[in-house]
Design a protein around this motif. Structure first.
Motif, PDB file in Angstrom:
ATOM      1  N   HIS A  59      70.978  35.053  46.410  1.00  0.00           N
ATOM      2  CA  HIS A  59      70.623  36.365  45.871  1.00  0.00           C
ATOM      3  C   HIS A  59      71.831  36.932  45.135  1.00  0.00           C
ATOM      4  O   HIS A  59      72.980  36.655  45.499  1.00  0.00           O
ATOM      5  N   ARG A  60      71.551  37.755  44.127  1.00  0.00           N
ATOM      6  CA  ARG A  60      72.597  38.459  43.398  1.00  0.00           C
ATOM      7  C   ARG A  60      72.084  39.847  43.029  1.00  0.00           C
ATOM      8  O   ARG A  60      70.891  40.056  42.838  1.00  0.00           O
ATOM      9  N   GLU A  61      73.011  40.780  42.917  1.00  0.00           N
ATOM     10  CA  GLU A  61      72.750  42.115  42.364  1.00  0.00           C
ATOM     11  C   GLU A  61      71.504  42.779  42.959  1.00  0.00           C
ATOM     12  O   GLU A  61      70.628  43.272  42.245  1.00  0.00           O
ATOM     13  N   ALA A  62      71.438  42.810  44.278  1.00  0.00           N
ATOM     14  CA  ALA A  62      70.338  43.497  44.948  1.00  0.00           C
ATOM     15  C   ALA A  62      70.809  44.028  46.295  1.00  0.00           C
ATOM     16  O   ALA A  62      71.675  43.425  46.942  1.00  0.00           O
ATOM     17  N   GLU A  63      70.240  45.158  46.697  1.00  0.00           N
ATOM     18  CA  GLU A  63      70.408  45.689  48.042  1.00  0.00           C
ATOM     19  C   GLU A  63      69.127  45.324  48.802  1.00  0.00           C
ATOM     20  O   GLU A  63      68.018  45.742  48.416  1.00  0.00           O
ATOM     21  N   ILE A  64      69.241  44.535  49.850  1.00  0.00           N
ATOM     22  CA  ILE A  64      68.079  43.986  50.551  1.00  0.00           C
ATOM     23  C   ILE A  64      68.011  44.572  51.958  1.00  0.00           C
ATOM     24  O   ILE A  64      68.981  44.491  52.718  1.00  0.00           O
ATOM     25  N   VAL A  65      66.858  45.157  52.289  1.00  0.00           N
ATOM     26  CA  VAL A  65      66.654  45.758  53.610  1.00  0.00           C
ATOM     27  C   VAL A  65      65.484  45.057  54.283  1.00  0.00           C
ATOM     28  O   VAL A  65      64.401  44.920  53.687  1.00  0.00           O
ATOM     29  N   SER A  66      65.679  44.602  55.514  1.00  0.00           N
ATOM     30  CA  SER A  66      64.621  43.962  56.292  1.00  0.00           C
ATOM     31  C   SER A  66      64.321  44.796  57.529  1.00  0.00           C
ATOM     32  O   SER A  66      65.233  45.209  58.254  1.00  0.00           O
ATOM     33  N   ILE A  67      63.015  45.052  57.753  1.00  0.00           N
ATOM     34  CA  ILE A  67      62.549  45.817  58.906  1.00  0.00           C
ATOM     35  C   ILE A  67      61.630  44.905  59.713  1.00  0.00           C
ATOM     36  O   ILE A  67      60.602  44.453  59.211  1.00  0.00           O
ATOM     37  N   VAL A  68      62.005  44.626  60.947  1.00  0.00           N
ATOM     38  CA  VAL A  68      61.180  43.784  61.809  1.00  0.00           C
ATOM     39  C   VAL A  68      60.144  44.659  62.499  1.00  0.00           C
ATOM     40  O   VAL A  68      60.489  45.604  63.211  1.00  0.00           O
ATOM     41  N   LEU A  69      58.872  44.346  62.282  1.00  0.00           N
ATOM     42  CA  LEU A  69      57.782  45.082  62.904  1.00  0.00           C
ATOM     43  C   LEU A  69      57.296  44.412  64.187  1.00  0.00           C
ATOM     44  O   LEU A  69      56.835  45.079  65.107  1.00  0.00           O
ATOM     45  N   LYS A  70      57.386  43.082  64.221  1.00  0.00           N
ATOM     46  CA  LYS A  70      56.893  42.328  65.373  1.00  0.00           C
ATOM     47  C   LYS A  70      57.638  41.008  65.443  1.00  0.00           C
ATOM     48  O   LYS A  70      57.956  40.403  64.414  1.00  0.00           O
TER      49      LYS A  70
END
Length: 237
Positions: A59-70
């Protein structure tokens, strides 16, 4: 203005180990009229089968957010970060000048369900970095709990963009009010349940709303609901 997109309008890609629903153009799905909402570029709603996942990729030039739901999500990257996330954990990764990472469901018998969002950063050529935080799920009840913001904080991940992400679990019949500065945008995504915006527009499970020129809203839950709200900067699309 409230632009309502029902869940049935999302693009779905599926194989033997992954079901992905795309709220914005991504991978095999391209719509020139649906590439972003302000700096929000991607919202993927993924279900990953046990023992499967995304192998090492760049990945380049990105802000990545991960939210675990389950379930659980195992993360490894070229910055030597390794961790397993579950509900109550939030991951933020700055790809910047370039990073490699992988994401897997480490369990043998349980699906993993995540939301992953990509934002355009407020500056380029950032040094890659990683952060994960935990929040208290009890603090979601009938209030907007910040989980990511431009300044970060106690149990709030810091992101390189002028935005704040909130989660909330709203009891049926309860209301939440939100106000932002004039000239900004609001993005809403219904994780579970159903609610109305200003008693005008009804959103159901997995629907979204993209709101401009309307800076005070009242959300009323028609049933027990779980929502994601993002306060975004204004400007051109």
């Amino acid at each position: 203005m409230i632009q309502h997109t029902p869940s049935t309008k999302r693009f779905t890609a599926e194989n033997d180990w992954l079901v992905s629903n795309f709220s914005f153009s991504f991978g095999p799905y391209y719509d020139p009229d649906n590439t972003n909402f302000g700096p929000l570029r991607v919202l993927n709603d993924d279900i990953i089968q046990p023992g499967k996942g995304f192998g090492i990729h760049p990945h380049r030039e990105a802000e990545i957010v991960s939210i675990v739901l389950k379930g659980q999500l195992k993360h490894e990257d070229s910055l030597n970060n390794v961790g397993i996330l579950q509900f109550g954990d939030i991951q933020r990764m700055t790809a910047g000048t370039g990073v490699l990472h992988s994401e897997f469901n480490p369990t043998s018998d349980e699906e993993t369900h995540i939301l992953q969002l990509w934002f355009m950063p407020n500056e380029k050529q950032l040094t890659p970095s990683y952060e994960d935080i935990s929040f208290d799920p009890k603090k979601l009840t009938n209030q907007l709990l910040p989980i990511v913001s431009t300044n970060g904080g106690d149990h709030v991940a810091r992101i390189h963009q002028d935005l704040t992400m909130y989660l909330s679990k709203v009891d049926a019949g309860k209301e939440i009010q939100f106000e932002q500065q004039v000239g900004r945008k609001i993005y809403l995504f219904v994780i579970e349940g159903s609610f109305t915006i200003n008693e005008e527009v009804t959103l159901n499970e997995r629907d979204d709303a993209r709101i401009t020129e309307l800076h005070e809203i009242t959300l009323q839950a028609k049933q027990d609901s779980f929502i994601l709200l993002i306060d975004l900067p204004g400007g051109e699309e």
